[in-house]
Design an enzyme around this catalytic site. Structure first.
Site, mmCIF file in Angstrom:
data_model
loop_
_atom_site.group_PDB
_atom_site.id
_atom_site.type_symbol
_atom_site.label_atom_id
_atom_site.label_comp_id
_atom_site.label_asym_id
_atom_site.label_seq_id
_atom_site.Cartn_x
_atom_site.Cartn_y
_atom_site.Cartn_z
ATOM 1 N N SER A 3 -3.458 2.673 4.303
ATOM 2 C CA SER A 3 -3.784 3.822 3.471
ATOM 3 C C SER A 3 -4.530 3.421 2.207
ATOM 4 O O SER A 3 -4.314 2.332 1.660
ATOM 5 C CB SER A 3 -2.484 4.504 3.062
ATOM 6 O OG SER A 3 -2.736 5.455 2.074
ATOM 7 N N TYR A 9 5.220 4.668 -1.183
ATOM 8 C CA TYR A 9 4.486 4.826 0.081
ATOM 9 C C TYR A 9 3.370 3.771 0.167
ATOM 10 O O TYR A 9 3.262 3.035 1.158
ATOM 11 C CB TYR A 9 3.912 6.249 0.170
ATOM 12 C CG TYR A 9 2.847 6.386 1.215
ATOM 13 C CD1 TYR A 9 3.163 6.315 2.570
ATOM 14 C CD2 TYR A 9 1.507 6.552 0.859
ATOM 15 C CE1 TYR A 9 2.171 6.402 3.531
ATOM 16 C CE2 TYR A 9 0.523 6.648 1.809
ATOM 17 C CZ TYR A 9 0.853 6.571 3.148
ATOM 18 O OH TYR A 9 -0.126 6.649 4.092
ATOM 19 N N LYS A 25 2.812 0.177 2.648
ATOM 20 C CA LYS A 25 1.629 -0.205 3.428
ATOM 21 C C LYS A 25 1.118 -1.581 2.985
ATOM 22 O O LYS A 25 0.701 -2.398 3.812
ATOM 23 C CB LYS A 25 0.528 0.852 3.264
ATOM 24 C CG LYS A 25 0.907 2.225 3.801
ATOM 25 C CD LYS A 25 1.034 2.206 5.307
ATOM 26 C CE LYS A 25 1.395 3.552 5.885
ATOM 27 N NZ LYS A 25 1.615 3.525 7.328
#
Ligand code: UFG
Length: 324
Positions: free
Chosen positions: A117, A141, A145
């Site tokens: 991402s 988040y 990643k």
């Protein structure tokens, strides 16, 4: 190839599963249905319902028939939610991938395409962002990643796993029968369209005091079909070794520009209610996608914002309750 698509009942995973089938591959969809929808799984794909952390369900997928490559979409994806529940994001997005990779190695499966991402860049020093920009996530988040990308380097150097990590910018748009249906929905374009459909009174606009031209956040929207096509190309690229690519349109649109474009597409008023900033939102994320174009031969087909929104609008109008 026979390809395992983890998260293949979700928004981008289902479109990729369909694209892989169209390219002549066999597809096994593995999905927990925490966010996925049975109706989004292409009819020609096999379906296994389970969590990648559930070894009893995962192991037979590899032991009962040969899997040639794995494409992973199984992560939780809401930056805002990850600020409130970091542990849930780390357990699924990092712990789940470790279970999956270890099982792959046990069965000698060494080809992996990972959904990464733009969130790994945090607040970039300059845009468009190249792949070698520092990764400094500003939400758990993005951190999840970034951690997996670091782990993947070790799986490559120590275990011979070949991976392509695809750093998506903002996925948007829909196909005729496959669209975006998150529960709850938190993404800008589907919420804007729900307001246009009269399902919500107004769009909550999170922050209008960012250091951008109109004070709202800027994002790079990329059509879901273009993302899916990049995965098919990435699977071929695995023969040449591991790599990391940004996937975006290299154009930034502010939240207010997105709302204005949606008003034109839907020909309806879309009331906005200004609210405080959403924690964990970087002000600007715009991709440099030159590397994917040069090395994968990837060329996004649907690049105009209004065209992307129009495809989403058609799907939302025809599926006002999403997948039901
Ligand atoms: N926004 C609003 N109101 C809403 C929803 C969103 O103002 O009701 C704003 C957000 O605050 C942000 C922008 O719209 O400024 C875009 O937000 P989204 O939630 O649509 O998307 P994000 O940029 O937060 O995140 C998405 C994906 C991530 C991915 C990221 C990469 O959810 O998985 O894009 O840019 F990492």
């Amino acid at each position: 190839m026979r390809i395992l698509v983890v998260g293949g009942a979700g928004y981008i995973g289902s479109v990729t599963a369909a694209e892989l089938l169209a390219a002549g591959h066999q597809v096994v969809v593995y999905d927990s249905f925490i966010s996925g929808h049975a109706a989004a799984v292409p009819p020609d794909a096999e379906l296994v319902v389970g969590d990648v952390r559930d070894q009893e369900t995962l192991t037979p997928v590899f032991s009962q028939s040969r899997i040639d490559a794995v494409v992973y979409y199984g992560g939780f994806i809401q930056a805002g939610e990850s600020m409130r529940q970091p542990g849930r994001y780390f357990a699924n997005n990092i712990g789940g991938v470790i279970c999956l990779l270890n099982t792959m190695l046990e069965y000698d499966v060494r080809r992996f395409v990972f959904s990464s991402s733009a969130a790994i860049y945090g607040e970039p020093e300059a845009v468009p962002i190249p792949e070698d920009a520092p990764t400094c996530p500003v939400n758990p988040y993005g951190e999840s990643k970034a951690v997996v990308e670091r782990l993947l380097r070790w799986y490559d150097s120590q275990c011979g796993l070949r991976y392509v990590s695809l750093r998506y910018f903002n996925a948007a748009g829909a196909m005729d029968t496959l669209g975006e249906d998150h529960r709850p929905e938190t993404h800008l374009i589907p919420i804007v369209l729900q307001v246009a459909l009269g399902q919500r009174d107004a769009l909550p606009l999170y922050g209008s005091d960012y250091p951008t031209a109109d004070g709202t956040c800027v994002r790079d929207y990329i059509h879901v079909a273009d993302l899916a096509r990049a995965h098919v190309l990435a699977l071929d690229r695995l023969n040449e070794g591991s790599a990391v690519y940004n996937l975006g349109n290299s154009q930034g649109f502010s939240n207010l520009q997105v709302i204005e474009a949606a008003r034109k597409v839907a020909e309806r008023p879309i009331p906005v209610h200004e609210e405080a900033r959403r924690p964990g939102d970087p002000p600007v994320l715009v991709a440099s996608a030159e590397k994917a174009k040069a090395e994968l031969g990837w060329q996004p087909q649907v690049t105009a914002l209004e065209e992307i929104i129009d495809s989403a609008w058609r799907w939302h109008r025809e599926h006002p309750q999403g997948y039901g």
